[in-house]
Structure formats: structure tokens, C-alpha cells
Design a protein around this motif. Sequence first.
Motif, PDB file in Angstrom:
ATOM      1  N   GLU A 520       5.854  23.391 105.807  1.00 19.25           N
ATOM      2  CA  GLU A 520       6.780  22.357 106.276  1.00 19.25           C
ATOM      3  C   GLU A 520       6.036  21.256 107.031  1.00 19.25           C
ATOM      4  OE1 GLU A 520      10.658  21.875 109.249  1.00 19.25           O
ATOM      5  OE2 GLU A 520       9.882  23.864 108.739  1.00 19.25           O
ATOM      6  N   THR A 521       5.122  21.682 107.912  1.00 20.28           N
ATOM      7  CA  THR A 521       4.349  20.695 108.676  1.00 20.28           C
ATOM      8  C   THR A 521       3.439  19.909 107.745  1.00 20.28           C
ATOM      9  OG1 THR A 521       4.393  22.111 110.623  1.00 20.28           O
ATOM     10  CG2 THR A 521       2.732  20.384 110.568  1.00 20.28           C
ATOM     11  N   GLU A 522       2.845  20.598 106.764  1.00 20.37           N
ATOM     12  CA  GLU A 522       1.975  19.908 105.812  1.00 20.37           C
ATOM     13  C   GLU A 522       2.755  18.828 105.058  1.00 20.37           C
ATOM     14  OE1 GLU A 522      -0.615  20.780 101.762  1.00 20.37           O
ATOM     15  OE2 GLU A 522       0.450  22.403 102.752  1.00 20.37           O
ATOM     16  N   ALA A 523       3.975  19.189 104.667  1.00 22.99           N
ATOM     17  CA  ALA A 523       4.802  18.219 103.932  1.00 22.99           C
ATOM     18  C   ALA A 523       5.147  17.030 104.826  1.00 22.99           C
ATOM     19  CB  ALA A 523       6.073  18.889 103.429  1.00 22.99           C
ATOM     20  N   ALA A 524       5.434  17.296 106.109  1.00 20.82           N
ATOM     21  CA  ALA A 524       5.754  16.211 107.045  1.00 20.82           C
ATOM     22  C   ALA A 524       4.550  15.300 107.244  1.00 20.82           C
ATOM     23  CB  ALA A 524       6.206  16.802 108.384  1.00 20.82           C
ATOM     24  N   ILE A 525       3.385  15.917 107.425  1.00 25.53           N
ATOM     25  CA  ILE A 525       2.172  15.122 107.603  1.00 25.53           C
ATOM     26  C   ILE A 525       1.874  14.311 106.345  1.00 25.53           C
ATOM     27  CG2 ILE A 525      -0.344  15.265 107.918  1.00 25.53           C
ATOM     28  CD1 ILE A 525       0.111  17.611 109.794  1.00 25.53           C
ATOM     29  N   GLN A 526       2.106  14.924 105.171  1.00 30.02           N
ATOM     30  CA  GLN A 526       1.865  14.210 103.921  1.00 30.02           C
ATOM     31  C   GLN A 526       2.788  13.009 103.787  1.00 30.02           C
ATOM     32  OE1 GLN A 526      -0.638  14.915 101.677  1.00 30.02           O
ATOM     33  NE2 GLN A 526      -0.003  12.887 100.964  1.00 30.02           N
ATOM     34  N   ARG A 527       4.048  13.164 104.171  1.00 33.69           N
ATOM     35  CA  ARG A 527       4.970  12.027 104.115  1.00 33.69           C
ATOM     36  C   ARG A 527       4.513  10.921 105.054  1.00 33.69           C
ATOM     37  NH1 ARG A 527       8.798  16.270 104.122  1.00 33.69           N
ATOM     38  NH2 ARG A 527       9.182  15.980 106.366  1.00 33.69           N
ATOM     39  N   SER A 528       4.027  11.313 106.235  1.00 40.22           N
ATOM     40  CA  SER A 528       3.534  10.323 107.188  1.00 40.22           C
ATOM     41  C   SER A 528       2.325   9.589 106.622  1.00 40.22           C
ATOM     42  CB  SER A 528       3.150  10.996 108.511  1.00 40.22           C
ATOM     43  OG  SER A 528       4.263  11.652 109.079  1.00 40.22           O
ATOM     44  N   LEU A 529       1.445  10.348 105.979  1.00 43.69           N
ATOM     45  CA  LEU A 529       0.236   9.743 105.423  1.00 43.69           C
ATOM     46  C   LEU A 529       0.567   8.747 104.318  1.00 43.69           C
ATOM     47  CD1 LEU A 529      -2.325  12.685 105.264  1.00 43.69           C
ATOM     48  CD2 LEU A 529      -2.383  10.665 106.703  1.00 43.69           C
ATOM     49  N   ASP A 530       1.561   9.056 103.514  1.00 40.70           N
ATOM     50  CA  ASP A 530       1.947   8.140 102.442  1.00 40.70           C
ATOM     51  C   ASP A 530       2.324   6.772 103.000  1.00 40.70           C
ATOM     52  OD1 ASP A 530       1.520  10.132 100.617  1.00 40.70           O
ATOM     53  OD2 ASP A 530       3.621  10.759 100.502  1.00 40.70           O
ATOM     54  N   VAL A 531       2.858   6.779 104.234  1.00 41.91           N
ATOM     55  CA  VAL A 531       3.262   5.514 104.864  1.00 41.91           C
ATOM     56  C   VAL A 531       2.091   4.848 105.563  1.00 41.91           C
ATOM     57  CG1 VAL A 531       4.767   4.455 106.590  1.00 41.91           C
ATOM     58  CG2 VAL A 531       5.629   6.320 105.130  1.00 41.91           C
ATOM     59  N   VAL A 532       1.386   5.612 106.426  1.00 42.11           N
ATOM     60  CA  VAL A 532       0.361   4.992 107.277  1.00 42.11           C
ATOM     61  C   VAL A 532      -0.913   4.646 106.516  1.00 42.11           C
ATOM     62  CG1 VAL A 532       1.233   6.173 109.311  1.00 42.11           C
ATOM     63  CG2 VAL A 532      -0.645   7.196 108.013  1.00 42.11           C
ATOM     64  N   SER A 533      -1.121   5.244 105.344  1.00 42.35           N
ATOM     65  CA  SER A 533      -2.342   4.961 104.591  1.00 42.35           C
ATOM     66  C   SER A 533      -2.247   3.689 103.761  1.00 42.35           C
ATOM     67  CB  SER A 533      -2.682   6.145 103.678  1.00 42.35           C
ATOM     68  OG  SER A 533      -1.662   6.338 102.716  1.00 42.35           O
TER      69      SER A 533
END
Length: 597
Positions: A520-533
Motif C-alpha cells: 500500500e505504501t509502495e503504491a502511494a509513493i509510486q503515485r506521488s512519484l508519477d506527479v513529482v517526477s
Amino acid sequence: MHPLKKLFSYAGAYRRDFRFATLYSIVNKFFDILPEVLIGVAVDIVVNGDKSFLAKQVLGGFGITDTWHQLILLGVLNVMIWGGESFFEYLLSVKWRNLAQNLQHDLRLDTYRHVQKLEMAYFENQRTGNLMSILNEDINQMERFLNGGANQIIQVVCSSIMVSAVFFALQPSLALISLLPVPAILIGAFWFQKRLAPRYAEVRVAAGDVSARLNNNLLGLATIKAFATEGFEARHIEEASDGYRKANARAIRVSSAITPVIRMAILAGFTATLVYGGWLTLHGELAVGAYSVLVFLTQRLLWPLTGLAEVADMYQRSMAAIDRAMDLLNTPINIPYEGRHFPVEAAKGELRFEQVGFSYGETPTLTEIDLQIPAGKTVAFVGSTGSGKSTLVKLLLRFYTANAGQILLDGQRIDELNLQDLRRAIGYVAQDSFLTDGTVADNIGYGMDDVSDADIAAAARAAEATEFIEKLPLGFATRIGERGQKLSGGQRQRLALARAILKNPPILILDEATSAVDNETEAAIQRSLDVVSRNRTTIVIAHRLSTIRQADCIYVMENGRITESGRHEALLAQNGAYAALWRLQTGERSANTAIPA
């Protein structure tokens, strides 16, 4: 170079304070020995009346020959002398103590700042506890010496000179006999000192061992408890503490012998003054008052020399501590901070590695790395443990310096850029991110000045950390404990990511940032990365291939070399190491994989 010379060389800004403190110590000692002289003068007045030395040689011209008037004048002088001694006692105490406090404060800060500038390779051969022992206990030991020991040494030297002058002025032959033990005492003190020096060096090393072991165990307390090894580790602490105790015992055996030796020398000098001086007085070769002065001054001079044992002990402990602190301060910085400044906000984030090679020891870690990372793109590095992925990032951050080749940021060699500017251009999220014992807001805004609560909240939302933060007792004002121990691993990683987002760097690095978190945390971090990257150069090092499948380019590393590169689909089509790793993680089988019967 002697440790004291190292300290004086470092403390150039405090030389004026040293001079005044020394002056106050000397004047204080001058007033301190005068009461003994007054006792002799008082005896002379009482015995000889208007024929006293004071009446004949000093006050006769003023017409003060009456015994009572002489005693009144002596009382006034006594008050003035005691007042002067007390006044300069206050001055020297304030000056020496403030000097000790200021110097230990500056030395601790300068040493800590210096340690922060040392390359990471230095810390591979050092124990954290040993460094803590130097920065804390060793520097405190220096402070204790300046608080009292330095003044004692100066006053012993001054009293020896002043009392010797009085002795030779009153009775040279008695002076030669009475003061004969002084050279022996001083020589003996230096003899003991030389033998104490190596022993106290061992003590400081042993103290560092104890500190290192305690620090290591406290950081690993959860593992110790999980493996039920409390007794095992307690024995380790016992061994380290016993080593410290034994090192101290070896020093104590020598330091404890100083006082008895000095006392015997003092006994010889005092007995000589008492007996031979009395014989001279009985035969009219020495005045009664002068004899009284010499008896009291002998005790005043010789008895404080017993303090040499304590002073020598403190001195040697301090010299060993100062030596360690100054050696740490003088450790060369192999990766200089100075360099060409460049505005971080103008950085595009284009990176090039040209024939980069690096080795931690004799075995190469990276060999002939050539790659280009366009500005604003996301690239990923995968490979087995030890393949060199994280080393690339450490070279980019200049934790280490490449042995061969060069790394360029926007066409500029990073080893020619100002190190602080370079690192400000990079946001770094490690597998085990550092968190302070502060609030949630403190950790998100770490290292950044003048950030608003709104900016911190926005960064938390971007890292999908707001939900768990709002459930904390005080929200963003909740203290999270040392190293963030009150939070879960996933929560700590989201705070670390929010910190990197708030920094808004042109380059973002995630080094195994999702390896220790749940799905769950990995998925949240991945969603964040899609935006901030987006529109930001992003480097991701990962074992989980699911987190990097959307990267613009994926590099596969083995044994310090890039063996494959391309997008996710292209690498799967190559059916090489990346495809095999993907099948291993997803459970897929290739078309030609045999199915067991």
C-alpha cells in the motif's frame, strides 16, 4: 607537536584572554604569599618594638615608631592584601572559566563542522561511539583542565619564584638548603608525567571503545531484544568497561605514587627550615621575624606542591584528550567544499557519466560507466546487490570521488562545482532516511529556511502523508522521536519523500526508497512519484521492478558495468537478465520454460 602547542595554535583568537588570565593568576599569588610576610613583620614588631625592621628601615622617616601604631598600619595592610587577593581570585576564576567554556564550545563546533566535511570513506574505518567520545568527553576534559589545572600550574611556578626570592633576600644559606627539594619535586613530577602520558592515551582509547559499544547497542536494541541476546551484549559491555577500568588502573598505579614522593621531599625542606633556621636564630644570625617568615613561607611554597599529583593527573588526561580532538580537527578533507558557484534554480538536471570508474578497495566497483540522462527524464537502475547501483548515486552526490572519468551536470564537471550548491540541486531519499527528534513539520522542512506551514502541508499531500499525519495526536506538531522511532517504516519514507518534494530540486534520487515498505505504501509513493517526477530529472534505484516499469530508461547493472538498457517493454523483449528478474518477481514463465510433469 605537543598537544598544548596544538591547542595554543588553534586558540589564536583567545590569546588575549590567556594573557589576562595568566596575569590575574600571578597577581593573585603575589597577594597570597604576602600574609606570611606580614606574620613575620608582626612578630618582629612585637619582639623588637620601636627597634623593629619596619620602624627602622621603612617608617622611621614618617615618625611612626610606636609599636601600637605599627600594628595598626600592619592591620590596614593586611586588609588591603586580603582584599587584593580576593579581588584577583574573582578575576582569575571568571577569566579562566569563561575561557574554558568558550574554547570548549568553539572546539566542539569546529570539530563537528570538520567531521561533517570529511568524505564518507573516512567513516568506514571509524566507530560512531569513538567520534562521540572525542566530541563530547575529550573536549570536556580539556575544559576541566582550563577551569582549574592551568591556574594551579601557573601559581605553583609563581610561588616557587617569589618565595625563593624572599628566601635568598633574607638568608641565602638557608635558602639553598630549604629549597633544595623543589628541583627534585619538579623533576619527579615530569618523570611521572612522561610515564602517565601513554597510559592516559590508552584510557581515552578505552573510553572510546565503551562509547562505541554503547552507541551500537542502543541503536540496535530492537534486534538485541528480538534475538534474546541481552546477556550476550551485556558481556560485551562488561568487556569494554573492564578494559577501560584496567587502563585507568594502570594509570592510577603511577599517578598515586606522585603525592607520597612529593610529601617526603616537602618534609625534608620544611625540616631544614625549621631546624637550621632555628639554629641560625638562636645564634643571632637570623632575626626572629625573618625566621617566622621563612617557616611560614616554606609551608606556603612546599605544601601546595602536593597538588602537583592532582594537577599532573588532570594535565595528562587533558593532553591525551586534546591530542585526540586536535588530530580529528586536523584530519585532511579529501573532497573540498569550495568550487564554482552556480544558481540551483537555473539547473536543468542533465547528467553525463563519462568513463567513470571507482573502487572501494582493490576490487573495482564501477568500470567504464558511460551514460547520459537527459534533463527532466526518469531513469532507473536495477541489478543484484553489489552491482554498483548505489555507488553511482554516491559519486553524483560526491560522497566519494571517482577514480577515473568524470561526471557532468549541465555540461559542468561536478568536482569543479561548489559542493553545497551541487547537493542543494539534488533531493535524496534513501532506504533508511535520517529523521530528527523533532516534529513532523520540522522533519518535512528540514534544512530549509522560511518555509510556510502551507508549503509543508502541500508537500505532505504530494507525498500522500496527510492521512496518517492527521491521525497523530498533534498532527504536524507531533514529535516523532529519535530517528522517527514513533512512526512505521512506510510513514518515515513518506516524510522523507515530502521533504524532498518541498526542497523542489532539479534532480531527485530515490535509493531503494520503497524496498522496506508494504504494498500500500509502495503504491502511494509510486503515485506521488508519477506527479513529482514530471519535468524533473529522477533517478530511481530499486529491487522491485514494478516501481520503475514506467521509467524512460532502465539500466541493468552487473559487476560494476551496464549490461542492458532500454524501456521496460524493450528489455522484456531482449529476454536477458532484466526479463529473467521480471519473471522471478511476477511469477511469469517464458514460452520456452519447461513445465514439470
